[in-house]
Design an enzyme around this catalytic site. Structure first.
Site, PDB file in Angstrom:
ATOM      1  CE  LYS A 119      -1.014   1.116   4.029  1.00 44.45           C
ATOM      2  NZ  LYS A 119      -1.454   1.676   5.322  1.00 44.45           N
ATOM      3  CB  THR A 120       3.618   2.423   2.192  1.00 43.21           C
ATOM      4  OG1 THR A 120       2.852   2.018   3.329  1.00 43.21           O
ATOM      5  CG2 THR A 120       4.264   3.752   2.485  1.00 43.21           C
ATOM      6  CG  ASP A 153      -1.562   5.562   4.446  1.00 42.17           C
ATOM      7  OD1 ASP A 153      -2.124   4.587   3.918  1.00 42.17           O
ATOM      8  OD2 ASP A 153      -0.536   5.475   5.149  1.00 42.17           O
ATOM      9  CD  GLU A 154      -3.570   2.756   7.764  1.00 39.45           C
ATOM     10  OE1 GLU A 154      -4.600   2.072   7.504  1.00 39.45           O
ATOM     11  OE2 GLU A 154      -2.528   2.265   8.228  1.00 39.45           O
ATOM     12  CD  GLN A 157      -5.131  -3.995   7.712  1.00 41.45           C
ATOM     13  OE1 GLN A 157      -4.303  -3.787   8.572  1.00 41.45           O
ATOM     14  NE2 GLN A 157      -4.797  -4.035   6.427  1.00 41.45           N
ATOM     15  NE  ARG A 170      -0.926  -6.631  11.171  1.00 42.59           N
ATOM     16  CZ  ARG A 170      -0.930  -5.911  10.058  1.00 42.59           C
ATOM     17  NH1 ARG A 170       0.059  -5.115   9.785  1.00 42.59           N
ATOM     18  NH2 ARG A 170      -1.932  -6.006   9.198  1.00 42.59           N
TER      19      ARG A 170
END
Length: 768
Positions: free
Chosen positions: A33-34, A217-218, A252, A634
Site C-alpha cells: 500500500k505505501t 492513507d488509511e 482493518q 501481522r
DNA sequence: ATTTTCTCCATTTTT
DNA sequence: TGGAGAAAAT
C-alpha cells in the site's frame, strides 16, 4: 520512469498510473500500500502531470508521514519542496498558522494535548461550581471532542435532556475559555481549519486550485470531520476540483471507538462517483495457512467491500494453538516457544507477542524477566508527555503566550516559590470576574500573594526579554536555569532521570531547529524550508491576504511557536530503546501496520477477545473480528494462538471459554498443540487427556464426542466446561447449595452467565 | 508542603 | 490485583 514502475504487479501498476480522477484503492494487509501511494506521487511528478506544490498527502501518524517523505526523496531526483505531506493535524496546524488572522486566532496560539484539555475542563467545572460527580470531566471531554469530530459547534448540537443541555452549555463555555487563552485542542485544529475553508471563499479556491492531487492513507480511519475537510479541499462538486486518491482497507477498520467511520469509504465511492476501484489482493507478507486463516475469519463479517488475499508463498507452517490452564502457564509456554524459535535462528525483534488489552502484558513481562529475555513494551509515556518535560514546556509556553492558563498553573508554584492554593484562588477569582487570563489578572491581586505572583510574572518577562535574540536551544538552556527547574531536579534524590530528560530538551530543540531549518545559519542543504527567503504575504485581487502557500514556517511562526507545536503534535517516541533486539510486546491495535516473522496472539478467550464490552456496541463483535484479522495478518512465517482456562482479572480469577474466533478458522490450517490441559483442580492426574489427542481437524470432533460420553454425570467442579442444549457450551464459574438445592453459575459466553439448578438442568461434560 | 492513606477503576489510541 | 489521583494527615 521505467525504474519507477519496475516490479509493480498489474493491480499496483494500474493504481499508480490511474488518470487524474478520484480513486479508491482497497489495499489488503501486506499488499504494498505505501509503495503504491509513494510511487503514485513520484509518477505524477515525473510525468509532469503536477508539480510537487500541487500535491498533498495525508496520514494519521507522524511515523507514516515521515516514512512517506523518506521514500519519496529516495525516489525523486528533485526536491520535495512545496509538497504538503503530513498528518491531518499537522496540515491543519500549518493552515491555521498561515491564516491565523482569518481563523481568528492569535499568532502564537498553542495546542492542547489531551492532558491539557482535561485540565482546562476540570478547571472550568470548578469555576462554574458544577458537580463533577454529575458531570465527570472525562464525560464532558468526550462530549466536546465527539461533537467537534462531527463538525458541530455547541449551538449546533441537539440536546435531548437537561443533562445534555448542560453539557452543550459547558461546551460553549469551554470554547470561549480556549479562545480567551489562545489555545486549541486537537479536534479544534481540524474544525477550525474546516470552518476557515468553508467560510472563506478566496482562500478555499486558492487551495482547491493548488492541490490537484490529494492522497490519503488509511482512509478507513477517517472521521466525519476529516472526510468533510477532504471534500472541501478536493473541491468536491466544484468544477475543476482536485483528485482524491484514497487508500484504505475496510477489514482493518479498528478505530470506530474514536470516531472513525468506515462508511466514509462507501460514501466516498458514491459521492465522488469513483470510476476506479482497484483491489490490491496480492499479499507479500504471510504464508498460506496464515492468510487462509485471515481470509476465512474475516468472511464472517457482513458489510464488507469484499476482498480476498492471496499469496505466492506456499502453505508454510500451520497455525499453532495452545490451551493453557492459567495466564501464568500461558506466559511460560510463550517463553518456551519463543526460546525455541530463537534457537532456530529467529532474532528477538522478529518475534511479537500481542494481546487485546494492556493489562495482559504484566504476567508475560514477569515471566520474561524471570527468564532473562530482553523485551520492549510498546505504548506508554512519550517524551514530551513526561511531567518534568511538560514543566519546561510550560515555561516556554508562557513566554510565547502568557494567557495559557494551563501552563501558568502548572509552573506558577513549581519549583515552589511560596504561592499556595489561597493565592491561586484569589487570582482565579479576579481573572474570572474580569474575564481575563490568570497572568493578566496578577496586577489585580493585592498583598503578599500579589507580590509573589508579581515576582513570577517578572521571572517570565525577564526570561523572555533575555532570550529574544537567542537561538532556540540556548533559549531553552536559559529557561532551565532561570526557572530553577534544573536545580530543583538536581537536588532531588533519584532525580537523575529527570535531570537527563530536562536537559535533553536542549538537544531536542537543537535537533528541531536543524531539521526544520529555523536556524539563521542553517546550511542550505538541510531542508527545503531553510532555503527559502522570507516571504511577504501575497494579496489576492479580492484584497484578501493569501500567504504564499510555500512560505517557510519561519516567516509566519517564531522558532519557539513552531517548537511548541511540534511538542504537542509529535509527542516523541514512547520507547527509548525501540529498535533494539528484544521481543516485541504490544496490543493488537498498536501492531497495526507492523509485521513480524513470528507472532503470538494471546488471551483468545470469550470476554477478552472478543472483549465483553464489544457485545454492547453496534457491530462491536465485527470490529473485534477485524482486530483479530489485523493480528493474524501481522505474521509472516509463524503464527501462534493461545487461550487459558483461568485468568486473573481485576483481582479475581475468571473462567473463560475459548474465543469464538477459533470456530471461524480453517481446521486444515491449524495444529492444536495441547489436549485439554490437566485441570489443576482435578485430582486425577492420569486422565485420558494427558495424551495429545487433537492433531487437527476431524479428530477434534471425534474426541469431542468421546469426551462427552465418557464423563457425564454429577460431581461438578468450578472451572469445568459443560454443554447445555439451549445455551451451548459454558464454563462453571461458581457452585452453590448441595444435594437437590445445588445450583451452578455458568458462563455461557455469548448467551451470558446463567444460574442453573443442577437437579433440573441437563448438562454434559465437555472435553474440548 | 510533603508524605501517607484511601478510593476508585479497569478495552483499544493518535493527534 | 495494582495503579493513578485525590483527600487527609504530619
Amino acid at each position: 520512469m521505467q525504474n519507477l514502475l519496475h516490479n509493480l504487479n498489474p493491480e499496483q501498476l494500474a493504481a499508480v498510473t490511474l488518470p487524474a480522477q478520484s480513486a479508491l484503492i482497497l489495499a489488503g494487509a501486506g499488499s504494498g500500500k505505501t509503495r503504491v501511494l509513494t510511487t503514485r506521487i513520484a509518477w505524477l511528478i515525473q510525468t509532469q502531470q503536477v508539480s510537487p506544490a500541487g500535491i498533498m498527502a495525508v496520514t494519521f501518524t507522524n511515523k507514516a508521514a515521515k516514512e512517506m517523505l523518506a521514500r519519496l526523496s529516495a525516489m525523486l531526483p528533485m526536491s520535495t519542496r512545496g509538497m504538503w505531506v503530513g498528518t491531518f493535524h499537522g496540515l491543519c496546524n500549518r493552515l491555521l498558522r498561515t491564516h491565523y488572522r482569518d481563523a481568528a486566532l492569535p499568532q502564537t496560539f498553542q495546542i492542547l494535548d489531551s492532558q491539557d484539555q482535561l485540565s482546562v475542563i476540570k478547571r472550568l467545572l470548578k469555576a462554574n461550581n458544577i458537580d463533577d460527580e454529575k458531570y465527570p470531566p472525562k464525560t464532558l471531554m468526550y462530549f466536546i471532542n465527539n461533537a467537534k469530530d462531527q463538525g458541530l459547534r455547541a449551538h449546533q448540537v441537539e440536546a435531548h435532556d437537561p443533562i445534555e443541555r448542560k453539557l452543550v452549555e459547558l461546551y460553549e463555555i469551554y470554547d470561549l475559555q480556549c479562545q480567551r487563552e489562545g489555545v486549541v485542542d486537537f479536534a479544534e485544529l481540524l474544525l477550525r481549519s474546516y470552518e476557515l475553508l468553508a467560510r472563506n471563499q478566496p482562500l478555499r479556491e486558492h487551495y482547491q486550485q493548488r492541490f490537484r492531487h490529494i492522497l490519503v492513507d488509511e482512509f478507513q480511519d477517517t472521521n466525519d470531520l476529516q472526510y468533510n475537510w477532504l471534500k472541501l479541499l478536493a473541491g468536491h462538486n466544484v468544477v475543476g476540483g482536485g483528485a482524491l486518491f484514497a487508500v484504505g482497507d475496510d477489514d482493518q477498520s479498528i478505530y470506530a471507538f474514536r470516531g472513525a467511520n468506515v462508511g466514509n469509504m462507501a460514501a466516498f465511492e458514491r459521492e465522488f462517483r469513483v470510476q476506479n476501484l482497484i483491489k490490491l489482493e496480492q499479499n507479500y507478507r504471510s504464508h498460506g495457512h496464515i492468510l487462509d486463516s485471515a481470509n476465512m475469519l474475516i468472511s464472517n463479517n457482513s458489510k464488507r467491500l469484499g476482498k480476498n488475499l492471496r499469496t505466492d508463498a506456499g502453505h508454510g507452517e500451520p497455525v499453532r494453538i495452545y490451551e493453557a490452564s492459567s495466564d501464568l502457564e500461558e506466559a511460560q509456554w510463550i517463553i518456551e516457544e519463543a526460546k525455541s524459535l530463537m534457537a532456530e535462528g529467529s532474532a528477538r525483534r522478529d518475534i511479537a507477542i500481542l494481546y487485546r488489552s494492556n493489562a495482559q502484558s504484566r504476567v508475560i513481562e514477569q515471566k520474561l524477566f524471570a527468564a532473562g529475555l530482553p523485551y520492549i513494551v510498546y505504548g506508554g509515556q512519550r517524551y514530551f508527555q513526561r511531567a518534568e518535560v511538560k514543566h519546561v514546556i510550560a515555561y516556554l509556553q508562557l513566554m510565547d503566550n502568557p494567557h495559557n492558563d494551563s501552563a501558568f498553573l502548572r509552573v506558577v508554584n513549581f519549583p515552589t516559590r511560596g504561592i499556595g492554593s489561597r493565592s491561586i484562588e484569589q487570582l482565579q477569582a479576579a481573572a474570572g470576574q474580569q474575564g481575563i487570563s490568570l497572568y493578566a489578572a496578577v496586577p489585580h491581586v493585592a498583598g503578599k500573594a500579589g507580590s509573589s505572583l508579581a515576582n513570577f510574572v517578572r521571572l517570565i518577562e525577564g526570561a523572555r526579554f533575555e532570550t529574544t535574540q537567542l537561538p532556540l536551544p540556548e533559549m531553552v538552556r536559559v529557561v532551565l536555569e532561570a526557572s530553577g527547574l534544573l536545580a530543583h531536579y538536581q537536588g532531588e534524590k533519584d532525580g537523575t532521570d529527570r535531570v537527563e530528560n530536562v536537559e535533553q530538551m536542549v538537544s531536542a530543540a537543537t535537533h528541531f531547529v536543524q531539521e526544520e531549518g529555523f536556524g539563521q545559519n542553517a546550511p542550505a542543504h538541510l531542508g527545503p524550508r531553510a532555503q527559502a527567503q522570507s516571504g511577504a504575504p501575497i494579496v489576492s485581487e479580492d484584497g484578501i491576504e493569501i500567504f504564499d502557500a510555500d512560505a517557510p514556517l519561519p516567516t509566519v511562526m517564531s522558532p519557539l511557536s513552531a517548537f511548541l507545536s511540534h511538542a504537542s503534535l509529535e509527542a516523541g517516541d514512547a520507547q527509548a530503546q525501540a529498535g533494539q533486539d528484544a521481543l516485541q510486546l504490544m496490543t493488537v491495535h498498536s501492531a497495526k501496520g507492523l509485521e513480524f516473522d513470528a507472532v503470538f496472539i494471546t488471551g483468545l478467550e470469550e470476554g477478552l477477545f472478543p472483549h465483553e464490552s464489544s457485545a454492547r456496541e453496534m457491530d462491536g463483535v465485527d470490529e473485534e473480528r477485524r482486530l483479530m484479522y489485523v493480528a493474524i495478518t501481522r505474521a509472516k512465517k509463524r503464527l501462534y494462538m493461545s487461550f487459558t482456562q483461568t485468568r486473573m482479572l481485576h483481582g479475581q480469577t475468571r473462567y473463560n471459554m475459548k474465543s469464538r474466533f477459533f470456530d471461524e478458522l480453517p481446521e486444515e490450517a491449524l495444529k492444536w498443540l495441547s489436549p485439554r490441559v490437566q485441570s489443576h483442580w482435578s485430582g486425577n492426574k492420569k486422565s485420558a487427556w494427558d495424551e495429545p489427542v487433537f492433531a487437527g481437524g476431524s479428530d477434534n470432533k471425534i474426541a469431542h464426542q468421546i469426551a462427552q460420553k465418557a464423563s457425564s454425570g454429577p460431581g461438578w467442579r468450578i472451572g469445568e466446561s459443560v454443554a447445555h442444549a439451549k445455551f451451548g457450551e459454558g464454563v462453571i464459574v461458581n457452585l452453590e447449595g448441595s444435594g437437590s438445592n445445588a445450583r451452578a453459575q455458568i458462563n455461557f459466553g455469548r448467551a451470558g452467565v446463567k444460574v442453573l439448578d443442577l437437579s433440573v438442568a441437563k448438562l454434559d461434560r465437555v472435553g474440548r
